[in-house]
Scaffold this motif. Structure first.
Motif, PDB file in Angstrom:
ATOM      1  N   SER A  94     -41.839  30.911  23.588  1.00 59.24           N
ATOM      2  CA  SER A  94     -40.881  30.662  22.505  1.00 59.24           C
ATOM      3  C   SER A  94     -39.465  30.589  23.055  1.00 59.24           C
ATOM      4  O   SER A  94     -39.098  31.346  23.966  1.00 59.24           O
ATOM      5  CB  SER A  94     -40.928  31.805  21.482  1.00 59.24           C
ATOM      6  OG  SER A  94     -42.144  31.804  20.818  1.00 59.24           O
ATOM      7  N   LEU A  95     -38.685  29.700  22.477  1.00 59.40           N
ATOM      8  CA  LEU A  95     -37.254  29.674  22.775  1.00 59.40           C
ATOM      9  C   LEU A  95     -36.648  30.912  22.115  1.00 59.40           C
ATOM     10  O   LEU A  95     -36.926  31.197  20.956  1.00 59.40           O
ATOM     11  CB  LEU A  95     -36.646  28.388  22.234  1.00 59.40           C
ATOM     12  CG  LEU A  95     -37.078  27.162  23.051  1.00 59.40           C
ATOM     13  CD1 LEU A  95     -37.304  25.959  22.175  1.00 59.40           C
ATOM     14  CD2 LEU A  95     -36.034  26.871  24.119  1.00 59.40           C
ATOM     15  N   SER A  96     -35.821  31.628  22.877  1.00 56.84           N
ATOM     16  CA  SER A  96     -35.373  32.919  22.353  1.00 56.84           C
ATOM     17  C   SER A  96     -33.919  32.901  21.906  1.00 56.84           C
ATOM     18  O   SER A  96     -33.316  33.952  21.707  1.00 56.84           O
ATOM     19  CB  SER A  96     -35.593  34.020  23.400  1.00 56.84           C
ATOM     20  OG  SER A  96     -34.869  33.741  24.571  1.00 56.84           O
ATOM     21  N   ASP A  97     -33.359  31.718  21.735  1.00 58.92           N
ATOM     22  CA  ASP A  97     -32.001  31.643  21.178  1.00 58.92           C
ATOM     23  C   ASP A  97     -31.903  30.349  20.395  1.00 58.92           C
ATOM     24  O   ASP A  97     -32.765  29.479  20.528  1.00 58.92           O
ATOM     25  CB  ASP A  97     -30.952  31.680  22.288  1.00 58.92           C
ATOM     26  CG  ASP A  97     -29.622  32.232  21.783  1.00 58.92           C
ATOM     27  OD1 ASP A  97     -29.476  32.419  20.544  1.00 58.92           O
ATOM     28  OD2 ASP A  97     -28.730  32.485  22.601  1.00 58.92           O
ATOM     29  N   CYS A  98     -30.845  30.214  19.579  1.00 57.66           N
ATOM     30  CA  CYS A  98     -30.730  28.955  18.851  1.00 57.66           C
ATOM     31  C   CYS A  98     -30.079  27.900  19.745  1.00 57.66           C
ATOM     32  O   CYS A  98     -29.656  28.177  20.863  1.00 57.66           O
ATOM     33  CB  CYS A  98     -30.050  29.124  17.509  1.00 57.66           C
ATOM     34  SG  CYS A  98     -28.497  29.932  17.533  1.00 57.66           S
ATOM     35  N   HIS A  99     -30.015  26.678  19.241  1.00 53.96           N
ATOM     36  CA  HIS A  99     -29.785  25.528  20.115  1.00 53.96           C
ATOM     37  C   HIS A  99     -28.459  25.557  20.871  1.00 53.96           C
ATOM     38  O   HIS A  99     -27.419  25.864  20.326  1.00 53.96           O
ATOM     39  CB  HIS A  99     -29.869  24.249  19.287  1.00 53.96           C
ATOM     40  CG  HIS A  99     -29.676  23.027  20.119  1.00 53.96           C
ATOM     41  ND1 HIS A  99     -30.474  22.746  21.198  1.00 53.96           N
ATOM     42  CD2 HIS A  99     -28.772  22.032  20.049  1.00 53.96           C
ATOM     43  CE1 HIS A  99     -30.077  21.630  21.750  1.00 53.96           C
ATOM     44  NE2 HIS A  99     -29.048  21.172  21.074  1.00 53.96           N
ATOM     45  N   ASP A 100     -28.541  25.166  22.141  1.00 54.53           N
ATOM     46  CA  ASP A 100     -27.375  24.998  23.004  1.00 54.53           C
ATOM     47  C   ASP A 100     -27.629  23.665  23.720  1.00 54.53           C
ATOM     48  O   ASP A 100     -28.726  23.422  24.205  1.00 54.53           O
ATOM     49  CB  ASP A 100     -27.356  26.193  23.977  1.00 54.53           C
ATOM     50  CG  ASP A 100     -26.340  26.048  25.096  1.00 54.53           C
ATOM     51  OD1 ASP A 100     -25.896  24.928  25.367  1.00 54.53           O
ATOM     52  OD2 ASP A 100     -26.012  27.070  25.710  1.00 54.53           O
ATOM     53  N   ARG A 101     -26.632  22.783  23.775  1.00 54.72           N
ATOM     54  CA  ARG A 101     -26.856  21.448  24.360  1.00 54.72           C
ATOM     55  C   ARG A 101     -27.011  21.489  25.874  1.00 54.72           C
ATOM     56  O   ARG A 101     -27.454  20.532  26.492  1.00 54.72           O
ATOM     57  CB  ARG A 101     -25.692  20.524  23.992  1.00 54.72           C
ATOM     58  CG  ARG A 101     -25.809  19.973  22.579  1.00 54.72           C
ATOM     59  CD  ARG A 101     -24.536  19.276  22.165  1.00 54.72           C
ATOM     60  NE  ARG A 101     -24.227  18.098  22.968  1.00 54.72           N
ATOM     61  CZ  ARG A 101     -24.645  16.869  22.666  1.00 54.72           C
ATOM     62  NH1 ARG A 101     -25.380  16.664  21.604  1.00 54.72           N
ATOM     63  NH2 ARG A 101     -24.310  15.855  23.430  1.00 54.72           N
TER      64      ARG A 101
END
Ligand code: FES
Length: 408
Positions: free
Chosen positions: A114-121
């Protein structure tokens, strides 16, 4: 008509042509720059679109998140330097590696994190818990990949990733309180969801229930504290099942024991919530059916399991030995095998007989093991996370209903 009048008409006509030509030129220039803007927009969109297949990522940095040093975050930036496509909090990345099995043979291995943070470009973050390998011998033991990450993946390492995927994401109903329930490393998608919800649905009531054995296993503690301080509508209940001496009185312990419906009813007396659950198999097996019974609506409870067939018992379906074995044919491998009902899914069954099937999550979420059914039908021990096209099936959560032929 006098010569003077004729001259006047000719001059007027010439002037009109010049004005028309200028107008056309201006229009064309405008159109061209408009096309350029659209092209730029298309280029921008293409550069941030999800990619097909594998993409190389470099490890930017890694940080342990817990005092027990068992959960490590890896920050991953694309080697091609192009911006990253947006993803929804709760989605996962699929990692493909080549590792030595117990016989020393190099084999491709796929896992989902799972991705463990919200979106970063610029970079993705996954947080991986080291899983102790099982005592019994296994060609590709469950802890192999997490151990590889912890022991060998360092800043500068290159890993191959598939684009973010998964349907375990927050609904768009800010008027309905969201209850995020995490057990252990199940916090990773739910922490990302909490961050996304507080950023995009700032007025929504968000409740986070986070269960671990003791405070040494807590991750993202400082970030959770900061979110709680900043957002009065973010409520956190940390539950320690085996607290160390003195931990019960500490600010990061709200109660002891396990997260169950009794605790939720005490804390959320008004009902009418949407639940999001991610945790280890025993927690999922007991909590998900109980939550469904309490919430009434099936859709009010969404979950993501980690580990194969975690919800088999939650769905009250289990592998049962059959009186009469079924025939399962893997046509491309040229193998015809007997299904006696002792395996919990077709993926384990195929692998036990030496048939290589590409897999990722092993829990019906990523689609990596999707296979064409040539003849027969498959049932699911746990409901896959997405709709599967007619004539296709997910082997990792599927079992045959009768004789079966698969294009594998
Ligand atoms: S391995 Fe992910 S759906 Fe089967």
């Amino acid at each position: 008509m006098t010569a003077l009048a004729l001259l006047g008409y000719i001059s007027a006509a010439l002037l009109a042509q010049v004005v028309l030509a200028i107008a056309v030129a201006i229009h064309r220039k405008g159109s061209t720059s408009g096309q350029g803007t659209a092209a730029n927009r298309r280029r921008d969109a293409a550069s941030t679109a999800a990619w097909a297949g594998l993409r190389a990522f470099r490890v930017l940095r890694r940080d342990y998140e817990d005092d027990a040093l068992s959960q490590c975050s890896f920050y991953l930036e694309p080697v091609d330097g192009r911006p990253l496509p947006p993803y929804r909090a709760g989605q996962f990345l699929t990692v493909q590696l080549e590792l030595c099995d117990a016989q020393g043979i190099i084999r491709p291995v796929t896992r989902c994190y799972s991705l463990s943070d919200c979106h970063d470009r610029q970079a993705y973050r996954v947080t991986i818990k080291r899983i102790p390998p099982p005592a019994d011998r296994h060609d590709l033991p469950p802890g192999l990949v997490s151990g590889h990450f912890h022991d060998h993946v360092v800043p500068g390492s290159i890993v191959q990733l598939r684009a973010p995927a998964g349907s375990f994401v927050l609904d768009g109903e800010p008027g309905v309180p969201a209850v995020l329930i995490a057990g252990g490393v199940g916090i990773t998608p739910l922490f990302a969801m909490a961050r996304e919800a507080l950023a995009k649905q700032p007025d929504r009531e968000i409740h986070l229930f986070y269960g671990v054995r003791d405070s040494r296993e807590l991750v993202f503690e400082a970030a959770i504290d900061a979110m709680r301080a900043q957002h009065p509508n973010f409520h956190v209940t940390i539950v320690l099942s085996n607290p160390a001496p003195g931990e019960v009185e500490a600010p990061n312990c709200q109660t002891t024991g396990f997260i169950d419906v009794a605790l939720l009813k005490r804390t959320l007396p008004n009902g009418g919530h949407h639940f999001y659950v991610c945790g280890p198999p025993p927690m999922m097996a007991s909590l998900v059916p109980a939550l469904r019974a309490w919430a009434g609506a099936h859709d009010a409870v969404r979950y993501e399991a980690f580990g194969p067939a975690s919800l088999a018992s939650a769905e009250a379906v289990s592998a049962m030995p059959l009186d009469q074995p079924l025939t399962v044919r893997f046509s491309r491998s040229g193998r015809t095998l007997s299904w006696t009902g002792e395996e919990t899914n077709l993926l384990d069954f195929a692998e036990r007989h030496g048939i290589d099937i590409e897999s990722g999550c092993r829990s019906g979420s990523c689609g990596t093991c999707e296979t064409t059914i040539s003849a027969g039908e498959v049932r699911y021990l746990q409901r896959p996370s997405f709709d599967i096209a007619a004539g296709r099936c997910l082997l990792c959560v599927g079992t045959p209903i009768g004789d079966l032929e698969l294009d594998a």
